[in-house]
Design an enzyme around this catalytic site. Structure first.
Site, mmCIF file in Angstrom:
data_model
loop_
_atom_site.group_PDB
_atom_site.id
_atom_site.type_symbol
_atom_site.label_atom_id
_atom_site.label_comp_id
_atom_site.label_asym_id
_atom_site.label_seq_id
_atom_site.Cartn_x
_atom_site.Cartn_y
_atom_site.Cartn_z
ATOM 1 N N TYR A 190 3.377 6.452 18.644
ATOM 2 C CA TYR A 190 3.871 6.683 17.279
ATOM 3 C C TYR A 190 5.064 7.637 17.299
ATOM 4 O O TYR A 190 6.101 7.397 16.667
ATOM 5 C CB TYR A 190 2.733 7.255 16.429
ATOM 6 C CG TYR A 190 3.028 7.368 14.953
ATOM 7 C CD1 TYR A 190 2.779 6.296 14.095
ATOM 8 C CD2 TYR A 190 3.536 8.540 14.397
ATOM 9 C CE1 TYR A 190 3.033 6.394 12.726
ATOM 10 C CE2 TYR A 190 3.789 8.647 13.040
ATOM 11 C CZ TYR A 190 3.535 7.574 12.209
ATOM 12 O OH TYR A 190 3.788 7.678 10.858
ATOM 13 N N SER A 199 0.847 -1.200 0.000
ATOM 14 C CA SER A 199 0.000 0.000 0.000
ATOM 15 C C SER A 199 0.878 1.244 0.000
ATOM 16 O O SER A 199 2.092 1.168 0.236
ATOM 17 C CB SER A 199 -0.886 -0.038 1.261
ATOM 18 O OG SER A 199 -1.648 1.141 1.392
ATOM 19 N N ASN A 240 9.816 0.264 5.826
ATOM 20 C CA ASN A 240 8.766 1.256 5.603
ATOM 21 C C ASN A 240 7.444 0.914 6.296
ATOM 22 O O ASN A 240 6.621 1.796 6.524
ATOM 23 C CB ASN A 240 8.565 1.395 4.088
ATOM 24 C CG ASN A 240 7.322 2.163 3.736
ATOM 25 O OD1 ASN A 240 7.279 3.382 3.838
ATOM 26 N ND2 ASN A 240 6.266 1.437 3.362
#
Ligand code: NAD
Length: 249
Positions: free
Chosen positions: A155, A15, A90
């Site tokens: 995060y 994606s 990634n």
């Protein structure tokens, strides 16, 4: 072609930015190992590489937070294509929770995928790169790795950590021919952000930058190509901010 004959392992390749990198790298001559924990999406990326880029690729269903899966993804590159030249760490998941709303399981999950996954990828790929005397690692960090308030706490911590891994690997393995750099994207239109971008107020916030638009996966893929190719042979331990000017607003 900038990556002729190189073998590139790209995580989160099913994606968004990872797929953008996979397609561009294949167009530039790389053989691609497209890794995603959603197996069908990795297979779709391989199909696109074969049909649109007329390139060579293999899909691997793997969870980057699992050492066993990461071993399998790198072993696949070695068995199928003979080694590893490029690793793009990634894959990532988003979190927008403030500190007091994060339970233990969520903390472990976000740190496990976004930070431990990058460490595991480096740990398994570096010995393969050392065999070749050369390698390029490109980690996808975030502007959340530079700022405190761009995303949730787990995060933010994970992306600060990715920058730490990047600098540490760059310092330790540069003399042996391995470069390691990070991209810090701002808001990019991908599966991760698509729903958020439907909200007009959020869209306005995310486009209140000097460039006045959100990024596209191709914007990030071009940055990754630079860092993966010999064009950046004097660049290591660097952070390439690709954010439309978010951090300088
Ligand atoms: N989209 C943004 O605005 C933005 C901004 C800064 C940084 N990033 C970072 O960019 C990277 C790519 O994200 P994206 O925006 O393309 O999102 P995306 O959701 O479109 O793509 C991420 C891909 O990673 C895969 N993935 C997630 N966890 C995985 C795991 N444990 N193992 C294997 N695959 C896994 C997903 O299935 C998905 O295909 C992430 O690291 C993200 O944190 C995104």
């Amino acid at each position: 072609m900038k990556l002729e004959g190189r073998v590139a392992v790209i995580t989160g390749a099913g994606s968004g930015m990872g797929r953008g990198m996979a397609l561009l790298f294949a167009q530039e001559g790389a053989k691609v190992v497209a890794v995603d924990w959603v197996g069908e999406s990795a297979e779709e990326t391989v199909r696109l590489i074969e049909t649109e880029a007329k390139g060579e690729a293999v899909a691997v269903k793997a969870d980057v937070s699992s050492a066993e899966d990461v071993d399998r993804m790198i072993s696949t590159a070695v068995e199928r294509f003979g080694g590893v030249d490029i690793l793009c760490n990634n894959a990532g998941i988003l979190d927008m929770k403030p500190c007091t709303e994060i339970d233990d399981a969520w903390w472990d999950k976000v740190i496990g995928v976004n930070l431990k996954g990058v460490f595991l990828g480096c740990r398994r790929a570096i010995p393969e790169m050392l065999k070749r005397g050369k390698g390029a690692i490109v980690n996808t960090a975030s502007i959340a790795g530079l700022l405190g308030g761009a995303a949730g706490m787990a995060y933010t911590v994970s992306k600060h950590g990715v920058i730490g891994v990047t600098r540490s690997v760059a310092a330790q393995y540069g003399p042996q021919g391995i470069r390691c750099n990070a991209i810090c994207p701002g808001a990019v239109e991908t599966g991760m952000t698509r729903d958020m971008l439907k909200d007009p107020a959020t869209l306005q916030w995310l486009t209140s930058t000097p460039i006045r638009r959100v990024g596209q996966p191709a914007d990030i893929a071009q940055a990754a190509l630079y860092l993966a190719s010999d064009d950046s042979s004097f660049v290591t331990g660097a952070l390439l901010v690709v954010d439309g000017g978010w951090v300088v607003r």
